[in-house]
Design a protein around this motif. Sequence first.
Motif, PDB file in Angstrom:
ATOM      1  N   THR A 292       1.328 -17.898-110.562  1.00 58.54           N
ATOM      2  CA  THR A 292       0.031 -17.413-109.601  1.00 58.54           C
ATOM      3  C   THR A 292       0.523 -16.789-108.364  1.00 58.54           C
ATOM      4  N   GLY A 293      -0.417 -16.216-107.617  1.00 56.69           N
ATOM      5  CA  GLY A 293      -0.143 -15.385-106.623  1.00 56.69           C
ATOM      6  C   GLY A 293       0.409 -16.165-105.689  1.00 56.69           C
ATOM      7  N   LYS A 294       0.410 -17.460-105.201  1.00 55.75           N
ATOM      8  CA  LYS A 294       0.855 -18.268-104.172  1.00 55.75           C
ATOM      9  C   LYS A 294       2.243 -18.299-104.439  1.00 55.75           C
ATOM     10  N   ALA A 295       2.573 -18.858-105.829  1.00 57.70           N
ATOM     11  CA  ALA A 295       3.701 -19.170-106.270  1.00 57.70           C
ATOM     12  C   ALA A 295       4.744 -18.070-106.317  1.00 57.70           C
ATOM     13  N   ALA A 296       4.281 -16.678-106.469  1.00 58.16           N
ATOM     14  CA  ALA A 296       4.997 -15.665-106.574  1.00 58.16           C
ATOM     15  C   ALA A 296       5.291 -15.318-104.994  1.00 58.16           C
ATOM     16  N   THR A 297       4.487 -15.191-104.083  1.00 54.97           N
ATOM     17  CA  THR A 297       4.572 -15.098-102.528  1.00 54.97           C
ATOM     18  C   THR A 297       5.606 -15.947-102.240  1.00 54.97           C
ATOM     19  N   ALA A 298       5.669 -17.299-102.494  1.00 54.35           N
ATOM     20  CA  ALA A 298       6.506 -18.245-102.157  1.00 54.35           C
ATOM     21  C   ALA A 298       8.127 -17.652-102.780  1.00 54.35           C
ATOM     22  N   LEU A 299       7.901 -17.498-104.070  1.00 56.46           N
ATOM     23  CA  LEU A 299       9.186 -17.038-104.521  1.00 56.46           C
ATOM     24  C   LEU A 299       9.805 -15.796-103.836  1.00 56.46           C
ATOM     25  N   GLY A 300       9.187 -14.868-103.469  1.00 59.98           N
ATOM     26  CA  GLY A 300       9.512 -13.610-102.989  1.00 59.98           C
ATOM     27  C   GLY A 300      10.236 -13.890-101.587  1.00 59.98           C
ATOM     28  N   ALA A 324       8.532 -10.683-105.526  1.00 60.48           N
ATOM     29  CA  ALA A 324       8.109 -11.374-106.788  1.00 60.48           C
ATOM     30  C   ALA A 324       6.745 -10.954-107.329  1.00 60.48           C
ATOM     31  N   GLU A 325       6.276 -11.092-108.388  1.00 63.81           N
ATOM     32  CA  GLU A 325       4.926 -10.862-108.842  1.00 63.81           C
ATOM     33  C   GLU A 325       4.548 -11.955-110.063  1.00 63.81           C
ATOM     34  N   GLY A 573      -5.127 -17.055-107.806  1.00 68.23           N
ATOM     35  CA  GLY A 573      -4.051 -18.061-107.199  1.00 68.23           C
ATOM     36  C   GLY A 573      -3.823 -17.582-105.806  1.00 68.23           C
ATOM     37  N   ASP A 574      -4.191 -16.040-105.449  1.00 69.29           N
ATOM     38  CA  ASP A 574      -3.874 -15.760-103.979  1.00 69.29           C
ATOM     39  C   ASP A 574      -4.768 -16.249-103.149  1.00 69.29           C
ATOM     40  N   VAL A 575      -4.142 -16.509-101.802  1.00 70.28           N
ATOM     41  CA  VAL A 575      -4.848 -17.162-100.907  1.00 70.28           C
ATOM     42  C   VAL A 575      -4.683 -16.344 -99.647  1.00 70.28           C
ATOM     43  N   GLY A 576      -6.043 -16.086 -99.042  1.00 72.85           N
ATOM     44  CA  GLY A 576      -6.185 -15.237 -97.643  1.00 72.85           C
ATOM     45  C   GLY A 576      -7.136 -15.910 -96.816  1.00 72.85           C
ATOM     46  N   LEU A 577      -7.272 -15.080 -95.699  1.00 72.27           N
ATOM     47  CA  LEU A 577      -7.887 -15.530 -94.498  1.00 72.27           C
ATOM     48  C   LEU A 577      -9.143 -14.618 -94.158  1.00 72.27           C
ATOM     49  N   VAL A 578     -10.486 -14.864 -93.721  1.00 71.84           N
ATOM     50  CA  VAL A 578     -11.021 -13.938 -93.032  1.00 71.84           C
ATOM     51  C   VAL A 578     -11.073 -14.034 -91.697  1.00 71.84           C
ATOM     52  N   GLU A 579     -10.777 -12.870 -90.971  1.00 74.02           N
ATOM     53  CA  GLU A 579     -10.512 -12.841 -89.492  1.00 74.02           C
ATOM     54  C   GLU A 579     -11.250 -11.689 -89.039  1.00 74.02           C
ATOM     55  N   GLU A 580     -11.244 -11.581 -87.686  1.00 78.62           N
ATOM     56  CA  GLU A 580     -11.917 -10.428 -87.060  1.00 78.62           C
ATOM     57  C   GLU A 580     -10.865  -9.337 -86.799  1.00 78.62           C
ATOM     58  N   THR A 581     -11.140  -8.181 -86.991  1.00 77.76           N
ATOM     59  CA  THR A 581     -10.084  -6.889 -87.012  1.00 77.76           C
ATOM     60  C   THR A 581     -11.003  -5.846 -86.175  1.00 77.76           C
ATOM     61  N   GLY A 620       2.928 -24.684-106.764  1.00 79.72           N
ATOM     62  CA  GLY A 620       3.675 -23.600-106.251  1.00 79.72           C
ATOM     63  C   GLY A 620       3.426 -23.379-104.852  1.00 79.72           C
ATOM     64  N   SER A 621       2.742 -24.106-104.103  1.00 77.94           N
ATOM     65  CA  SER A 621       2.490 -24.065-102.765  1.00 77.94           C
ATOM     66  C   SER A 621       3.174 -25.398-101.866  1.00 77.94           C
ATOM     67  N   GLU A 622       3.197 -25.341-100.644  1.00 80.46           N
ATOM     68  CA  GLU A 622       3.743 -26.455 -99.829  1.00 80.46           C
ATOM     69  C   GLU A 622       3.114 -26.168 -98.559  1.00 80.46           C
ATOM     70  N   PHE A 623       2.725 -27.309 -97.848  1.00 81.63           N
ATOM     71  CA  PHE A 623       2.016 -27.650 -96.566  1.00 81.63           C
ATOM     72  C   PHE A 623       2.612 -28.534 -95.788  1.00 81.63           C
ATOM     73  N   ASP A 624       2.709 -28.376 -94.430  1.00 82.26           N
ATOM     74  CA  ASP A 624       3.344 -29.077 -93.364  1.00 82.26           C
ATOM     75  C   ASP A 624       2.679 -30.606 -93.712  1.00 82.26           C
ATOM     76  N   GLU A 625       1.224 -30.623 -93.685  1.00 81.86           N
ATOM     77  CA  GLU A 625       0.563 -31.858 -93.679  1.00 81.86           C
ATOM     78  C   GLU A 625      -0.466 -31.662 -95.004  1.00 81.86           C
ATOM     79  N   VAL A 626      -0.693 -32.769 -95.742  1.00 83.88           N
ATOM     80  CA  VAL A 626      -1.486 -32.788 -96.835  1.00 83.88           C
ATOM     81  C   VAL A 626      -2.399 -33.817 -96.760  1.00 83.88           C
ATOM     82  N   ASP A 627      -3.794 -33.740 -97.180  1.00 86.87           N
ATOM     83  CA  ASP A 627      -4.624 -35.071 -97.253  1.00 86.87           C
ATOM     84  C   ASP A 627      -4.893 -35.006 -98.881  1.00 86.87           C
ATOM     85  N   LEU A 628      -4.314 -35.935 -99.619  1.00 85.63           N
ATOM     86  CA  LEU A 628      -4.763 -36.062-101.029  1.00 85.63           C
ATOM     87  C   LEU A 628      -5.700 -37.031-101.200  1.00 85.63           C
ATOM     88  N   VAL A 629      -6.937 -36.442-101.752  1.00 83.66           N
ATOM     89  CA  VAL A 629      -8.017 -37.305-101.937  1.00 83.66           C
ATOM     90  C   VAL A 629      -8.313 -37.636-103.366  1.00 83.66           C
TER      91      VAL A 629
END
Length: 686
Positions: A292-300, A324-325, A573-581, A620-629
């Motif tokens: 996935t894109g997220k796993a590739a980003t983490a590997l890179g 990585a790709e 799998g790529d993760v992004g964010l909408v923000e003001e530019t 392929g991802s990791e986070f400081d805090e996780v809420d597992l539901v």
Amino acid sequence: MSADTNPIGEIEDGLLARARAKGWISALDQHFAARLAALDPGSDGGVRWALAIACRQEAAGHVCADLPRLARTGLVTEGEGPGGADAAGAGVRADEAGSPIVPLLVTHPTLEEWLGSLGRSALVERVPSPEIPSSPELPPAREDAGRGEAFGREATPLVLDASGRLYLRRAFAAECALADRLASRARAADLAVDGMLAEAGIERLAPALAAAPAPAPAAPAGAGRVGGEASAEREDPTRTALRVGLARPLAVVTGGPGTGKTTMVARLVALLVEQRQARGEAPLRVRLLAPTGKAATALGASFARQRDTLDVSDAVRAALPGGAETLHRALHRQTRRDAFGRPQAIRIEADVVVVDEASMVDLATMARLFEACVDVERIVLLGDPDQLASVESGAVLAELCAGAWSEVTRAAPSRSSRAASSDAARPTLADSFVRLHTSHRFRGEGGIGLLAAAIRDGDADAALALLADPSHPEVERFDADSIDAVRGRLARHVRAMQHAIGEASDASEKLARLGLHRVLCAHRRGALGVEALCALLDEVAAAERRTSSRAGWFRGRLLLVTRNAPEQDLWNGDVGLVEETPTGLRALFPAPSGGVRSLAAGRLPAHESAIAMSVHKSQGSEFDEVDLVLGAKASPLMTRELLYTGVTRARERLRLHASEAVLRTAIARRIERDSALAARLRSAFP
């Protein structure tokens, strides 16, 4: 079988419709079976039922339908169970989670009669199995079995092996091809390596530990032949992994989260670059791949950190790969078409191919990868076989480990004894495997690591005790009886993450803060599923950022790409964010070479909110805090592997929203993926 004992009722034309009405098979299963059965007017109800089961099992992640196993255990479904709307549910029972288990033998009184009927069908080809390579009732095995014409007849849509496994033709061909390529690499002789240079590099990059832990007997550990025989009882597994990676055409390095798999592979690539430069050869071509894109980003990112700290020369550092790709990107870009527009054979041009998060790679993709790597000298697979398998069919890494470990338990000789005998020239699959044990992400006495170990070992009592232990505040369990209470807790943590993102000074820091927190779910639908929680938490996020979520395009929205888009260089799998530019609202994504990319809304491929994700998509991802539901009620999706994967996404803190009964059920239930890949690998090394 009489109608009053038949759990579905009608067993001819109404069989599929009845099963579909009760939710035991899907509409796709029903129509697939009906359409293919129309190709053979002689097909009876048993053949149609088998077609539907084969389609259903592949959709459920199986490579094949193991009919003998299913005849013993029944089909675990999410449809209508015993006590349904009518009496047709006779014979259906419920499992520990209340899910209906449907008997498989509904068209014939015995399994033998059903298999005999299938074997006579024009839609089914009968072939030997790894366990039964020959039989008087079967034609002799051929090397081209499953690859077009076989046994002198045209290819059929179904393949039935002598052990009762029923395959769709494409899955059978992929399994056979992958097993052949894996066995070929495992049998190959060691690659040429300067042993003295390699040992000096290993000593420099991975100094011997004062008291290295002995490898646990849970997985095979390949031995390094590079610099002489090393005792498996004394050797650091990381050093063993480096020796295996240097010497073997196939190296499989497994281990839990934080055990240093990507750290090891960065050292391995550096050692290979040193070998290449010492011989004065062309620069080493390395491809770093992930599912996935997220796993590739983490590997890179991990590789980039290691590149800056490795004790190597500037020339070696400059020759290390820069990013990585995804697997899909690598295979897509290698597809060539001839003058008539037909795809040619896929070939990846590289000397070393590294695949991280290999547990997520399905059978078809792995088969395609190994076909594309036919000219690649070394393939290195990294992964954790205890995690969730791929969403698509197959559990390749787990099957690989099962095939290799079976060799060790069949009294394979020790490395030193093999070195002293003629067996040293005959490598086995186990020689390509190494297991890393020590986690550097979790403290040995930390709650997350201890909880993950208890889940992996199937110890529900220990897991529940840890979650209730006040000395481990980093892991907590909350009852999920009140949906509103669960949603309220999640909303508080989402507000905190959005506040942190809003305070970040630049786009790179905003993207980095996406790793502060994530909500992970077992299901997509339901009151506590991904879809419902994304709708709710998007509103919470928008309110925290003082905007509205109504348009679906607001600052602070987390995006998850759900379809590959080569034109935009975005992948599933790529993760992004909408923000003001300065040019308005834009979607920000990490650039493969570093930095930040900005895209307008109209250029985005298919996507969804990422503020809550399924456990599958979080791999392929990791986070400081996780809420597992998980919720208050168990389902067939809740397994030990899903729970382990969700827990190990957390670096610092885990909050588990589930009842005690759900946890016990999930820990007790293992994923079963019907396949013969491990058996084929075992038969390749008699």
